[in-house]
Design an enzyme around this catalytic site. Sequence first.
Site, PDB file in Angstrom:
ATOM      1  N   GLU A 236       3.010   4.373 -10.868  1.00  0.00           N
ATOM      2  CA  GLU A 236       2.806   3.156 -11.655  1.00  0.00           C
ATOM      3  C   GLU A 236       2.939   3.464 -13.142  1.00  0.00           C
ATOM      4  OE1 GLU A 236      -1.070   0.810 -13.367  1.00  0.00           O
ATOM      5  OE2 GLU A 236      -1.203   1.559 -11.316  1.00  0.00           O
TER       6      GLU A 236
ATOM      7  N   LYS B 143      -7.571  -2.889  -5.713  1.00  0.00           N
ATOM      8  CA  LYS B 143      -7.862  -1.792  -6.634  1.00  0.00           C
ATOM      9  C   LYS B 143      -9.307  -1.885  -7.092  1.00  0.00           C
ATOM     10  CE  LYS B 143      -6.681  -0.848 -11.492  1.00  0.00           C
ATOM     11  NZ  LYS B 143      -5.653  -1.063 -12.540  1.00  0.00           N
TER      12      LYS B 143
END
Length: 209
Positions: free
Chosen positions: A52, A142
């Site tokens: 990411e 998350k």
Amino acid sequence: MASVNPMTDKAPTSFDELFAGVPVMAILRGMSAERSVELAVRAWDLGIKCVEVPVQSEEAARVLAAVVAAGAERGKPVGAGTVTTAERLGWAAAAGAAFTVAPGLDKRVARDSIDAGLPHLPGVATATDVQAARALGLDWLKAFPASVLGVDWFRAMRGPFPEVPFVATGGMDAGNAAAYLEAGARVVAVGSALEDPAQLSRLTELLAP
């Protein structure tokens, strides 16, 4: 039928695929394009599939595009992090991101990302957040900031939400990752550990089959 990302003209990769058998995710924040690509390659060589690059500025979006290009050569999808606005979602899509990540849950951003063919990983910190995210059809979540929530948070969430796969993000490194995985996190997200030779061997141990 899943939406198609117009930037890749392919069906979106699911988080189940990205994280399959790999309990570590790499986050490359605030570095040059050259350094980001270098560390992305290091992550891929270690066996980390999911990389990411946060897009908190247009320059960061250009860094994302460079890592996306490097990933394309290896068949590795790259995601955009800190996608909190429509503008940042646009940057992510234009750079060719395969998925988006956010520190919190914004229903509009989540829906727009999914509509663009980009699986979305929202940040959650409470049971209410988890229920709201699941109601939107978001499977992977998350947990942020994980080091503040602590390992007991993950143990507690296993009771009401045993089916929810959490990615522990924030304050994670090779030293504490195993404890969070043992407590119930499915994946831990690391950043600086990739730059620390002392931590690389411990990351390798986490990635061992």
